[in-house]
Design an enzyme around this catalytic site. Structure first.
Site, PDB file in Angstrom:
ATOM      1  CB  SER A 120      -0.925   0.013   1.224  1.00 25.98           C
ATOM      2  OG  SER A 120      -0.185  -0.142   2.416  1.00 25.98           O
ATOM      3  CG  HIS A 141      -2.806  -0.516  -2.973  1.00 27.45           C
ATOM      4  ND1 HIS A 141      -3.022   0.826  -2.731  1.00 27.45           N
ATOM      5  CD2 HIS A 141      -3.082  -1.158  -1.797  1.00 27.45           C
ATOM      6  CE1 HIS A 141      -3.420   0.977  -1.482  1.00 27.45           C
ATOM      7  NE2 HIS A 141      -3.450  -0.199  -0.902  1.00 27.45           N
ATOM      8  CD  GLU A 153      -3.531   3.603  -5.381  1.00 28.12           C
ATOM      9  OE1 GLU A 153      -3.578   4.835  -5.413  1.00 28.12           O
ATOM     10  OE2 GLU A 153      -2.914   2.969  -4.486  1.00 28.12           O
ATOM     11  CG  ASN A 191      -2.812   4.329   1.237  1.00 25.18           C
ATOM     12  OD1 ASN A 191      -3.932   4.524   1.682  1.00 25.18           O
ATOM     13  ND2 ASN A 191      -2.313   3.116   1.069  1.00 25.18           N
TER      14      ASN A 191
END
Length: 284
Positions: A120, A141, A153, A191
């Protein structure tokens, strides 16, 4: 990507079991690897519970749930990955652990296999150095909970071939996900935006600007977020949030990514969120 392809997953925690379930529901054969039988038993129970919820909601039929269960095999032997067309590393967000696992995968996987990491935040380019054929390595991800979250992702490292990204995009779509293609960068897209916001919520709480409930209510009712940031931190895992903040701080060298002291304190005390029964909030 043919629906008959064989998907290997290393790590049967929350993310690994979620990916295994998604792949099985999409008619892929799955082999899920973990080093501990106790972890495998827990994953089996979690998958069964998750499929049951989907049946109860009417999202899938009981027949589809049963069929998905039969498509997932579990093992503690990495050699069972030898025929996998795709192998996804889904271990805890710890760089050295992931590197060790990727070396083992690379030594066993067949030459044509797509090898992916579910990291992540960690550098896909850096992790690719553990792979014999880095052009076939990519970040995929998934988001928690995998059964519900539609986004994936696809992270392209420096050595990742365009054809590898194409395979990863096709796999994601076959799993019913919506992929976005991003270049390798600390925290990627989601993130990079989300975790610093969560971190700021911990600064607010630590400075007694408002209570945890009020901070969460502020973001739900004032910013139209479906879940408060502190509740989301408990769902993600405070240890995961802290690890991502540390990666952002290290990789960017920017002091704005300093982890909130309260987040550090709660992680140090073992209050990791829902998975521990207690984080910012308590769970029965």
């Amino acid at each position: 990507m043919e629906a008959c392809e064989f998907v290997g997953i290393v790590g049967t925690g929350t993310m690994g079991s979620g990916i295994a379930q998604a792949a099985a529901l999409a008619d892929f054969r799955v082999i899920a690897i973990d080093v501990m039988n106790a972890s495998i038993d827990k994953a089996k129970a979690e998958i069964e519970k998750s499929l049951g919820r989907l049946v109860n909601k009417g999202t899938i039929t009981s027949e589809a749930a049963e069929a998905a269960t039969t498509r997932i095999a579990f093992s503690t032997d990495y050699n069972d990955l030898v025929n996998a067309d795709v192998v996804v590393e889904a271990a805890t967000e710890a760089a050295e652990l992931k590197r060790t696992i990727l070396r083992r995968i690379s030594a066993i996987a067949k030459p044509s296999a797509l090898i992916a990491t579910n990291t992540s935040s960690l550098s896909v380019t850096s992790l690719a150095s553990e792979i014999g054929a880095p052009k076939q390595f990519v970040g995929i991800h998934f988001f928690n909970p995998v059964a519900v979250m539609p986004l994936v992702e696809i992270v392209k490292g420096v050595e990742t071939a365009d054809s590898t990204c194409d395979r990863a995009l096709a796999l994601s779509k076959a799993l019913g996900k919506t992929p976005i293609l991003v270049k390798n960068s600390a925290g990627f897209v989601v993130n990079r935006l989300l975790i610093p916001m969560i971190n700021e919520a911990f600064f607010l709480l630590g400075e007694n600007v408002a209570s945890a409930l009020e901070i969460d209510q502020g973001m739900r009712l004032g910013a139209n977020h479906p879940m408060g940031r502190l509740s989301l931190a408990d769902l993600i895992g405070l240890d995961v949030c802290l690890a991502i903040m540390q990666v952002l701080a290290t990789d960017t060298g920017d002091s704005k990514y300093r982890a909130a002291p309260l987040m550090r304190e709660l992680v140090a005390s073992g209050r990791l969120g829902r998975k521990a029964g207690r984080g910012v909030f308590s769970y029965g």
